[in-house]
Design a protein around this motif. Structure first.
Motif, short mmCIF file in Angstrom:
data_model
loop_
_atom_site.label_atom_id
_atom_site.label_comp_id
_atom_site.label_asym_id
_atom_site.label_seq_id
_atom_site.Cartn_x
_atom_site.Cartn_y
_atom_site.Cartn_z
N GLY A 85 63.03 68.13 58.62
CA GLY A 85 61.41 67.95 58.82
C GLY A 85 60.57 68.99 59.10
N GLY A 86 59.47 69.17 59.21
CA GLY A 86 58.37 70.01 59.65
C GLY A 86 58.43 71.46 58.55
N VAL A 87 58.76 71.15 57.53
CA VAL A 87 58.66 72.20 56.41
C VAL A 87 57.19 72.65 56.46
N HIS A 88 56.43 71.61 56.09
CA HIS A 88 55.03 71.82 56.63
C HIS A 88 54.81 71.50 58.07
N GLY A 89 54.56 72.38 58.89
CA GLY A 89 54.39 72.06 60.52
C GLY A 89 53.29 71.03 60.76
N TYR A 90 52.35 70.92 59.97
CA TYR A 90 51.37 70.23 60.55
C TYR A 90 51.77 68.40 60.38
N GLU A 91 52.59 68.25 59.54
CA GLU A 91 52.86 66.91 59.18
C GLU A 91 53.86 66.24 60.14
N THR A 92 53.32 65.92 61.14
CA THR A 92 53.86 65.33 62.68
C THR A 92 55.05 64.54 62.38
N SER A 93 54.85 63.64 61.72
CA SER A 93 55.89 62.36 61.64
C SER A 93 57.22 62.91 61.01
N GLY A 94 57.04 63.86 60.08
CA GLY A 94 58.33 64.43 59.48
C GLY A 94 59.22 65.15 60.76
N VAL A 95 58.62 65.77 61.63
CA VAL A 95 59.17 66.29 62.74
C VAL A 95 59.71 65.24 63.68
N GLN A 96 58.88 64.56 64.13
CA GLN A 96 59.09 63.41 65.05
C GLN A 96 59.93 62.24 64.62
N GLY A 97 59.99 61.96 63.30
CA GLY A 97 60.86 61.16 62.42
C GLY A 97 62.27 61.77 62.52
N ALA A 98 62.50 62.89 62.18
CA ALA A 98 63.77 63.53 62.39
C ALA A 98 64.43 63.47 63.55
N ILE A 99 63.65 63.63 64.55
CA ILE A 99 64.25 63.65 66.22
C ILE A 99 64.62 62.13 66.39
N ARG A 100 63.68 61.23 66.13
CA ARG A 100 63.95 59.83 66.31
C ARG A 100 65.12 59.36 65.58
N ILE A 129 49.27 73.40 63.80
CA ILE A 129 48.71 72.17 62.84
C ILE A 129 48.37 72.91 61.47
N ASN A 130 49.44 73.37 60.84
CA ASN A 130 49.15 74.28 59.78
C ASN A 130 50.21 73.99 58.60
N ARG A 131 49.75 74.13 57.26
CA ARG A 131 50.72 73.86 56.38
C ARG A 131 51.34 75.34 55.98
N TRP A 132 50.72 76.46 56.15
CA TRP A 132 51.30 77.76 55.82
C TRP A 132 51.85 78.37 57.02
N ASN A 133 52.64 79.45 56.67
CA ASN A 133 52.97 80.22 57.99
C ASN A 133 52.01 81.14 58.11
N PRO A 134 52.29 82.12 59.11
CA PRO A 134 51.27 83.06 59.49
C PRO A 134 50.86 84.19 58.26
N ASN A 135 51.71 84.21 57.32
CA ASN A 135 51.41 85.24 56.20
C ASN A 135 50.75 84.50 55.10
N ALA A 136 50.03 83.21 55.39
CA ALA A 136 49.44 82.43 54.49
C ALA A 136 50.66 82.08 53.32
N VAL A 137 51.54 81.75 53.29
CA VAL A 137 52.65 81.40 52.53
C VAL A 137 53.00 80.16 52.89
N ASP A 138 53.20 79.20 51.84
CA ASP A 138 53.47 78.04 51.88
C ASP A 138 55.07 77.90 51.77
N PRO A 139 55.94 77.34 53.02
CA PRO A 139 57.26 77.40 52.91
C PRO A 139 57.74 76.35 51.91
N ASN A 140 57.03 75.27 51.66
CA ASN A 140 57.43 74.05 50.64
C ASN A 140 57.12 74.42 49.16
N ARG A 141 56.75 75.88 49.03
CA ARG A 141 56.86 76.52 47.63
C ARG A 141 57.42 77.61 47.52
N SER A 142 58.35 77.76 48.37
CA SER A 142 59.16 78.88 48.53
C SER A 142 60.59 78.97 48.66
#
Length: 306
Positions: A85-100, A129-142
């Motif tokens: 979950g949270g590969v894209h950090g802004y996608e909240t239910s991915g993180v909270q769904g994994a925890i639930r 609440i961002n799709r990228w990391n601080p280097n403007a890299v998308d983890p889910n294309r990496s």
């Protein structure tokens, strides 16, 4: 001509350099707490699970410890399941769904599976609440060798070190209205490309792998999730996010070629969930429950058929 027609940073048709990336980073700000909303929820899980730090991200904005949660009754004879979950950090239910899932279902399924859950791969993205990391890299294309994303590289190293075969990998995501209002325009500006405004599907859908679509697995997940929330209908062209449907609520991507998270694991059964939290038909709780249903629907299918 400036990029202002589509995004406020950059020159139209030109890729960003380091200066543009710095300007973009300066615009980001912390809007919620990884420690409060994620790490604090892992503490109670230590009573029944192994909560293991598998790495740490070190950015100028701070250090972020990364954790996986594993069931304790590890058995090499059981199938091993990875949930991310949270590969894209802004996608909240991915993180909270994994925890639930960990809070409510993982103990039961741990009797039949080895379970690894990485609930938040991109904690800086979660906080800002961002799709990228601080280097403007998308983890889910990496998710590939020599990855430019610390988030992707750290998880891949950890999983590789376990030296095991994964049976299933379920990656929890969302598609939001900000995909069109912020993230795709930013992507077009960063890459000096044209931004095409895609229709945002109103409902839940899945992204499978074109090389290993496992259609019956995807169908089983959709059927279970449909009991919790609505499945996204196709647009007027019969597509979702510009891609032809493979079946109701499912599209397939070349996950390895695109560097998507489910593409690296080599699991027999893979899927990426996409919840739509901006629908008037759902709320935050419904989105979390849909993610949990996707996990349990996939695991039940494996138990019944494999």
């Amino acid at each position: 001509m400036k990029q202002s027609d589509t995004y406020s940073i950059g020159i139209l048709g030109s890729k960003w350099g380091e200066e543009e990336k710095k300007r973009w980073l300066l615009r980001q700000e912390v809007r919620r707490s990884y420690k409060k909303e994620v790490l604090s929820k892992l503490e109670p899980l230590k009573e029944g699970f192994d909560v293991e730090q598998y790495g740490e991200l070190s950015y100028d904005a701070g250090k972020y410890p990364l954790f996986v949660v594993k069931n304790r009754k590890w058995d090499s004879n059981k199938a091993t399941i990875l949930v991310t979950g949270g590969v894209h950090g802004y996608e909240t239910s991915g993180v909270q769904g994994a925890i639930r899932f960990l809070e409510t279902k993982a103990e039961l399924y741990g009797k039949q599976f080895n379970i690894i859950v990485a609930p938040c791969l991109s904690p800086w993205g979660y906080e800002t609440i961002n799709r990228w990391n601080p280097n403007a890299v998308d983890p889910n294309r990496s998710f590939y060798e020599d990855s430019p994303s610390e988030e992707a590289a750290t998880l891949m190293r950890y999983i590789a070190a376990l030296e095991l075969k994964l049976t299933a990998h379920i990656d929890l995501h969302e598609t939001t209205d900000t995909d069109n209002s912020e993230f795709r325009p930013a992507l077009a500006a960063r890459d000096g490309s044209v931004h095409n405004n895609w229709n945002i599907p109103d409902g839940f859908y899945l992204v499978g792998d074109t090389e290993n679509p496992v259609d019956e697995f995807q169908k089983a997940v959709i059927e279970v999730v449909a009991q919790v929330t609505h499945i996204a209908p196709p647009d007027e062209e019969g597509k979702l996010i510009g891609v032809e449907l493979s079946q109701e609520g499912v599209v397939n991507y070349a996950t390895k070629a695109l560097g998507l998270c489910i593409g690296f694991s080599g699991a027999a059964f893979t899927t990426t969930t996409e919840v739509y939290p901006d629908s008037p038909l759902v709320d935050d709780e419904n989105c979390i429950l849909a993610q949990v249903a996707a996990i349990t629907g996939g695991l039940d299918f494996i138990l019944e058929t494999v």
